[in-house]
Scaffold this motif. Structure first.
Motif, PDB file in Angstrom:
ATOM      1  N   VAL A 114      -6.293  -9.368   6.292  1.00 44.02           N
ATOM      2  CA  VAL A 114      -5.855 -10.492   7.118  1.00 44.02           C
ATOM      3  C   VAL A 114      -4.602 -10.132   7.915  1.00 44.02           C
ATOM      4  N   GLY A 115      -3.702  -9.347   7.332  1.00 42.62           N
ATOM      5  CA  GLY A 115      -2.467  -9.024   8.025  1.00 42.62           C
ATOM      6  C   GLY A 115      -1.823  -7.754   7.522  1.00 42.62           C
ATOM      7  N   ILE A 116      -0.941  -7.220   8.360  1.00 41.97           N
ATOM      8  CA  ILE A 116      -0.191  -6.008   8.034  1.00 41.97           C
ATOM      9  C   ILE A 116       1.277  -6.288   8.320  1.00 41.97           C
ATOM     10  N   GLU A 117       2.116  -6.073   7.330  1.00 38.21           N
ATOM     11  CA  GLU A 117       3.547  -6.310   7.463  1.00 38.21           C
ATOM     12  C   GLU A 117       4.280  -4.978   7.331  1.00 38.21           C
ATOM     13  N   VAL A 118       5.137  -4.681   8.309  1.00 35.39           N
ATOM     14  CA  VAL A 118       5.913  -3.442   8.301  1.00 35.39           C
ATOM     15  C   VAL A 118       7.375  -3.815   8.100  1.00 35.39           C
ATOM     16  N   LEU A 119       7.921  -3.456   6.945  1.00 39.24           N
ATOM     17  CA  LEU A 119       9.319  -3.729   6.647  1.00 39.24           C
ATOM     18  C   LEU A 119      10.191  -2.660   7.299  1.00 39.24           C
ATOM     19  N   ASN A 120      11.427  -3.012   7.645  1.00 42.60           N
ATOM     20  CA  ASN A 120      12.340  -2.076   8.313  1.00 42.60           C
ATOM     21  C   ASN A 120      11.672  -1.433   9.523  1.00 42.60           C
ATOM     22  N   ALA A 121      11.051  -2.261  10.341  1.00 43.83           N
ATOM     23  CA  ALA A 121      10.238  -1.787  11.461  1.00 43.83           C
ATOM     24  C   ALA A 121      11.013  -0.934  12.455  1.00 43.83           C
ATOM     25  N   SER A 122      12.268  -1.248  12.689  1.00 39.65           N
ATOM     26  CA  SER A 122      13.038  -0.472  13.665  1.00 39.65           C
ATOM     27  C   SER A 122      13.310   0.950  13.181  1.00 39.65           C
TER      28      SER A 122
ATOM     29  N   ASP B  56       0.821  -1.206   0.000  1.00 40.09           N
ATOM     30  CA  ASP B  56       0.000   0.000   0.000  1.00 40.09           C
ATOM     31  C   ASP B  56       0.858   1.261   0.000  1.00 40.09           C
ATOM     32  N   LYS B  57       1.783   1.336   0.899  1.00 40.98           N
ATOM     33  CA  LYS B  57       2.756   2.428   0.990  1.00 40.98           C
ATOM     34  C   LYS B  57       4.129   1.783   0.988  1.00 40.98           C
ATOM     35  N   ASP B  58       5.153   2.536   0.743  1.00 38.85           N
ATOM     36  CA  ASP B  58       6.502   1.999   0.731  1.00 38.85           C
ATOM     37  C   ASP B  58       6.817   1.344   2.075  1.00 38.85           C
ATOM     38  N   GLY B  59       7.046   0.034   2.068  1.00 38.25           N
ATOM     39  CA  GLY B  59       7.400  -0.693   3.282  1.00 38.25           C
ATOM     40  C   GLY B  59       6.230  -1.205   4.094  1.00 38.25           C
ATOM     41  N   ILE B  60       4.997  -1.003   3.631  1.00 45.74           N
ATOM     42  CA  ILE B  60       3.801  -1.491   4.323  1.00 45.74           C
ATOM     43  C   ILE B  60       3.065  -2.437   3.373  1.00 45.74           C
ATOM     44  N   ILE B  61       2.989  -3.708   3.758  1.00 49.97           N
ATOM     45  CA  ILE B  61       2.333  -4.710   2.921  1.00 49.97           C
ATOM     46  C   ILE B  61       1.053  -5.160   3.602  1.00 49.97           C
ATOM     47  N   LEU B  62      -0.048  -5.090   2.880  1.00 48.73           N
ATOM     48  CA  LEU B  62      -1.344  -5.520   3.387  1.00 48.73           C
ATOM     49  C   LEU B  62      -1.689  -6.864   2.764  1.00 48.73           C
ATOM     50  N   ASP B  63      -2.107  -7.814   3.594  1.00 52.44           N
ATOM     51  CA  ASP B  63      -2.500  -9.146   3.125  1.00 52.44           C
ATOM     52  C   ASP B  63      -4.016  -9.266   3.174  1.00 52.44           C
ATOM     53  N   TYR B  64      -4.583  -9.798   2.091  1.00 58.95           N
ATOM     54  CA  TYR B  64      -6.032  -9.914   1.972  1.00 58.95           C
ATOM     55  C   TYR B  64      -6.447 -11.358   1.705  1.00 58.95           C
ATOM     56  N   SER B  65      -7.662 -11.703   2.126  1.00 54.49           N
ATOM     57  CA  SER B  65      -8.254 -13.004   1.819  1.00 54.49           C
ATOM     58  C   SER B  65      -8.842 -12.954   0.410  1.00 54.49           C
ATOM     59  N   ALA B  66      -9.357 -14.080  -0.057  1.00 60.71           N
ATOM     60  CA  ALA B  66      -9.978 -14.147  -1.381  1.00 60.71           C
ATOM     61  C   ALA B  66     -11.216 -13.254  -1.470  1.00 60.71           C
ATOM     62  N   THR B  67     -11.853 -12.968  -0.316  1.00 60.24           N
ATOM     63  CA  THR B  67     -13.050 -12.124  -0.305  1.00 60.24           C
ATOM     64  C   THR B  67     -12.736 -10.652  -0.058  1.00 60.24           C
ATOM     65  N   GLY B  68     -11.443 -10.308   0.054  1.00 61.12           N
ATOM     66  CA  GLY B  68     -11.053  -8.924   0.248  1.00 61.12           C
ATOM     67  C   GLY B  68     -10.903  -8.499   1.691  1.00 61.12           C
ATOM     68  N   GLN B  69     -11.065  -9.436   2.626  1.00 58.33           N
ATOM     69  CA  GLN B  69     -10.911  -9.137   4.047  1.00 58.33           C
ATOM     70  C   GLN B  69      -9.440  -8.898   4.372  1.00 58.33           C
TER      71      GLN B  69
END
Length: 64
Positions: A42-50, A27-40
């Motif tokens: 499911v998860g949020i991943e933050v790269l270079n979190a520190s 979605d944004k640089d370093g922020i990955i959003l995970d979705y289910s097949a129905t668009g729900q």
């Protein structure tokens, strides 16, 4: 909900449900959003979190 911080990869992951991940979108640089097949969301991943959060290994939980 599960929150995991991997110090080796410097990734903070917030898993909102156990539904299977069908698609991921940076979605944004370093922020990955995970979705289910129905668009729900499911998860949020933050790269270079520190570099983007203060104390990524510290978790506070608030229930209202």
């Amino acid at each position: 909900m599960k929150v995991k911080y991997d110090k080796e990869t410097d990734i903070l992951y917030i898993r909102l449900s156990d539904v299977a991940i069908d698609e991921s979108d940076e979605d944004k640089d370093g922020i990955i959003l995970d979705y289910s097949a129905t668009g729900q969301l499911v998860g949020i991943e933050v790269l270079n979190a520190s570099k983007t959060t203060i104390e990524p290994s510290k978790v506070e939980y608030e229930y209202a």
